[in-house]
Design a protein around this motif. Structure first.
Motif, PDB file in Angstrom:
ATOM      1  N   THR A  22      10.122   6.066  13.354  1.00 20.83           N
ATOM      2  CA  THR A  22      11.146   5.039  13.232  1.00 20.83           C
ATOM      3  C   THR A  22      10.570   3.730  12.707  1.00 20.83           C
ATOM      4  O   THR A  22      11.283   2.941  12.105  1.00 20.83           O
ATOM      5  N   THR A  23       9.273   3.495  12.916  1.00 22.69           N
ATOM      6  CA  THR A  23       8.625   2.273  12.423  1.00 22.69           C
ATOM      7  C   THR A  23       7.724   2.565  11.228  1.00 22.69           C
ATOM      8  O   THR A  23       6.919   1.728  10.833  1.00 22.69           O
ATOM      9  N   GLY A  24       7.856   3.742  10.634  1.00 16.98           N
ATOM     10  CA  GLY A  24       6.979   4.150   9.542  1.00 16.98           C
ATOM     11  C   GLY A  24       7.062   3.285   8.301  1.00 16.98           C
ATOM     12  O   GLY A  24       6.120   3.242   7.511  1.00 16.98           O
ATOM     13  N   ASP A  25       8.179   2.592   8.122  1.00 18.37           N
ATOM     14  CA  ASP A  25       8.324   1.760   6.924  1.00 18.37           C
ATOM     15  C   ASP A  25       7.828   0.329   7.131  1.00 18.37           C
ATOM     16  O   ASP A  25       7.866  -0.480   6.210  1.00 18.37           O
ATOM     17  N   GLU A  26       7.321   0.040   8.321  1.00 16.40           N
ATOM     18  CA  GLU A  26       6.731  -1.283   8.573  1.00 16.40           C
ATOM     19  C   GLU A  26       5.329  -1.335   7.954  1.00 16.40           C
ATOM     20  O   GLU A  26       4.711  -0.301   7.723  1.00 16.40           O
ATOM     21  N   PRO A  27       4.806  -2.534   7.700  1.00 18.92           N
ATOM     22  CA  PRO A  27       3.452  -2.645   7.148  1.00 18.92           C
ATOM     23  C   PRO A  27       2.429  -2.003   8.094  1.00 18.92           C
ATOM     24  O   PRO A  27       2.602  -1.989   9.308  1.00 18.92           O
ATOM     25  N   MET A  28       1.359  -1.452   7.498  1.00 17.85           N
ATOM     26  CA  MET A  28       0.328  -0.823   8.325  1.00 17.85           C
ATOM     27  C   MET A  28      -0.259  -1.826   9.302  1.00 17.85           C
ATOM     28  O   MET A  28      -0.225  -3.033   9.081  1.00 17.85           O
ATOM     29  N   THR A  29      -0.766  -1.316  10.404  1.00 13.84           N
ATOM     30  CA  THR A  29      -1.349  -2.169  11.437  1.00 13.84           C
ATOM     31  C   THR A  29      -2.732  -2.644  11.018  1.00 13.84           C
ATOM     32  O   THR A  29      -3.343  -2.089  10.092  1.00 13.84           O
ATOM     33  N   GLY A  30      -3.230  -3.628  11.711  1.00 11.64           N
ATOM     34  CA  GLY A  30      -4.579  -4.109  11.449  1.00 11.64           C
ATOM     35  C   GLY A  30      -5.621  -3.026  11.677  1.00 11.64           C
ATOM     36  O   GLY A  30      -6.600  -2.908  10.922  1.00 11.64           O
ATOM     37  N   ALA A  31      -5.418  -2.214  12.715  1.00 12.86           N
ATOM     38  CA  ALA A  31      -6.355  -1.118  13.002  1.00 12.86           C
ATOM     39  C   ALA A  31      -6.337  -0.086  11.882  1.00 12.86           C
ATOM     40  O   ALA A  31      -7.398   0.407  11.464  1.00 12.86           O
ATOM     41  N   GLN A  32      -5.150   0.239  11.393  1.00  5.69           N
ATOM     42  CA  GLN A  32      -5.061   1.179  10.275  1.00  5.69           C
ATOM     43  C   GLN A  32      -5.768   0.630   9.045  1.00  5.69           C
ATOM     44  O   GLN A  32      -6.506   1.337   8.368  1.00  5.69           O
ATOM     45  N   LYS A  33      -5.534  -0.650   8.759  1.00  8.14           N
ATOM     46  CA  LYS A  33      -6.125  -1.272   7.579  1.00  8.14           C
ATOM     47  C   LYS A  33      -7.655  -1.252   7.661  1.00  8.14           C
ATOM     48  O   LYS A  33      -8.337  -0.911   6.692  1.00  8.14           O
ATOM     49  N   SER A  34      -8.177  -1.574   8.832  1.00  6.60           N
ATOM     50  CA  SER A  34      -9.626  -1.593   9.026  1.00  6.60           C
ATOM     51  C   SER A  34     -10.226  -0.199   8.864  1.00  6.60           C
ATOM     52  O   SER A  34     -11.229  -0.017   8.166  1.00  6.60           O
ATOM     53  N   TYR A  35      -9.624   0.798   9.513  1.00  4.93           N
ATOM     54  CA  TYR A  35     -10.153   2.156   9.444  1.00  4.93           C
ATOM     55  C   TYR A  35      -9.998   2.724   8.039  1.00  4.93           C
ATOM     56  O   TYR A  35     -10.893   3.394   7.518  1.00  4.93           O
ATOM     57  N   LEU A  36      -8.873   2.434   7.397  1.00  6.02           N
ATOM     58  CA  LEU A  36      -8.645   2.890   6.032  1.00  6.02           C
ATOM     59  C   LEU A  36      -9.694   2.310   5.083  1.00  6.02           C
ATOM     60  O   LEU A  36     -10.229   3.016   4.221  1.00  6.02           O
ATOM     61  N   LYS A  37     -10.017   1.035   5.270  1.00  9.67           N
ATOM     62  CA  LYS A  37     -11.042   0.403   4.438  1.00  9.67           C
ATOM     63  C   LYS A  37     -12.391   1.088   4.634  1.00  9.67           C
ATOM     64  O   LYS A  37     -13.102   1.373   3.672  1.00  9.67           O
ATOM     65  N   THR A  38     -12.742   1.396   5.892  1.00 12.32           N
ATOM     66  CA  THR A  38     -14.005   2.084   6.173  1.00 12.32           C
ATOM     67  C   THR A  38     -14.043   3.451   5.499  1.00 12.32           C
ATOM     68  O   THR A  38     -15.032   3.806   4.848  1.00 12.32           O
ATOM     69  N   LEU A  39     -12.970   4.223   5.657  1.00  9.82           N
ATOM     70  CA  LEU A  39     -12.920   5.553   5.057  1.00  9.82           C
ATOM     71  C   LEU A  39     -12.954   5.484   3.533  1.00  9.82           C
ATOM     72  O   LEU A  39     -13.644   6.276   2.880  1.00  9.82           O
ATOM     73  N   ALA A  40     -12.202   4.551   2.965  1.00  5.81           N
ATOM     74  CA  ALA A  40     -12.147   4.414   1.508  1.00  5.81           C
ATOM     75  C   ALA A  40     -13.505   4.033   0.937  1.00  5.81           C
ATOM     76  O   ALA A  40     -13.917   4.549  -0.110  1.00  5.81           O
ATOM     77  N   GLU A  41     -14.216   3.149   1.622  1.00  3.74           N
ATOM     78  CA  GLU A  41     -15.555   2.780   1.165  1.00  3.74           C
ATOM     79  C   GLU A  41     -16.479   3.989   1.191  1.00  3.74           C
ATOM     80  O   GLU A  41     -17.248   4.218   0.259  1.00  3.74           O
ATOM     81  N   GLN A  42     -16.406   4.774   2.263  1.00  3.72           N
ATOM     82  CA  GLN A  42     -17.251   5.952   2.379  1.00  3.72           C
ATOM     83  C   GLN A  42     -16.914   6.975   1.284  1.00  3.72           C
ATOM     84  O   GLN A  42     -17.806   7.617   0.739  1.00  3.72           O
ATOM     85  N   ALA A  43     -15.636   7.114   0.970  1.00  7.80           N
ATOM     86  CA  ALA A  43     -15.195   8.064  -0.047  1.00  7.80           C
ATOM     87  C   ALA A  43     -15.278   7.485  -1.458  1.00  7.80           C
ATOM     88  O   ALA A  43     -14.988   8.181  -2.425  1.00  7.80           O
ATOM     89  N   LYS A  44     -15.655   6.204  -1.541  1.00 13.60           N
ATOM     90  CA  LYS A  44     -15.727   5.505  -2.840  1.00 13.60           C
ATOM     91  C   LYS A  44     -14.375   5.561  -3.561  1.00 13.60           C
ATOM     92  O   LYS A  44     -14.277   5.874  -4.732  1.00 13.60           O
ATOM     93  N   GLU A  45     -13.336   5.219  -2.790  1.00 11.84           N
ATOM     94  CA  GLU A  45     -11.959   5.205  -3.290  1.00 11.84           C
ATOM     95  C   GLU A  45     -11.384   3.800  -3.128  1.00 11.84           C
ATOM     96  O   GLU A  45     -11.781   3.072  -2.219  1.00 11.84           O
ATOM     97  N   PRO A  46     -10.423   3.428  -3.960  1.00 16.00           N
ATOM     98  CA  PRO A  46      -9.784   2.123  -3.799  1.00 16.00           C
ATOM     99  C   PRO A  46      -8.871   2.106  -2.575  1.00 16.00           C
ATOM    100  O   PRO A  46      -8.418   3.152  -2.115  1.00 16.00           O
ATOM    101  N   VAL A  47      -8.617   0.902  -2.071  1.00 22.55           N
ATOM    102  CA  VAL A  47      -7.727   0.731  -0.926  1.00 22.55           C
ATOM    103  C   VAL A  47      -6.459   0.029  -1.401  1.00 22.55           C
ATOM    104  O   VAL A  47      -6.527  -1.002  -2.054  1.00 22.55           O
ATOM    105  N   ASP A  48      -5.309   0.607  -1.073  1.00 21.73           N
ATOM    106  CA  ASP A  48      -4.028  -0.033  -1.358  1.00 21.73           C
ATOM    107  C   ASP A  48      -3.671  -0.878  -0.146  1.00 21.73           C
ATOM    108  O   ASP A  48      -3.448  -0.351   0.944  1.00 21.73           O
ATOM    109  N   GLU A  49      -3.634  -2.167  -0.304  1.00 23.68           N
ATOM    110  CA  GLU A  49      -3.399  -3.107   0.803  1.00 23.68           C
ATOM    111  C   GLU A  49      -1.938  -3.162   1.254  1.00 23.68           C
ATOM    112  O   GLU A  49      -1.638  -3.746   2.280  1.00 23.68           O
ATOM    113  N   ASP A  50      -1.027  -2.570   0.496  1.00 24.45           N
ATOM    114  CA  ASP A  50       0.405  -2.708   0.772  1.00 24.45           C
ATOM    115  C   ASP A  50       1.055  -1.431   1.294  1.00 24.45           C
ATOM    116  O   ASP A  50       2.251  -1.237   1.123  1.00 24.45           O
TER     117      ASP A  50
END
Length: 80
Positions: A22-50
């Motif tokens: 029900t809240t899936g269309d809200e902006p990602m959480t700070g925890a998601q953003k942080s973990y996503l950045k870590t994973l993306a760096e490890q995978a050498k992939e870009p991060v979509d901030e939005d």
């Protein structure tokens, strides 16, 4: 009811497809953003901030599979 019983219960809502959140269309959480950045760096992939919460969850799952992070079982060994 304990967590394991609830997780195994037929029709349990403990695990939902992110598209059904029900809240899936809200902006990602700070925890998601942080973990996503870590994973993306490890995978050498870009991060979509939005990304939305649902999109971030799906992207995290994808990057976990790609990098092997977050795929440990309760005993600490990696899934094959």
């Amino acid at each position: 009811m304990d967590k394991q019983t609830q997780d195994n219960a037929q029709g349990s809502n403990m695990v939902k497809d992110p598209k059904d959140w029900t809240t899936g269309d809200e902006p990602m959480t700070g925890a998601q953003k942080s973990y996503l950045k870590t994973l993306a760096e490890q995978a050498k992939e870009p991060v979509d901030e939005d990304l939305t919460k649902a999109e971030a969850s799906e992207r995290i799952d994808e990057l976990q599979h790609r990098t092997g992070r977050g795929l440990e079982d309760q005993h600490g060994s990696q899934r094959k």
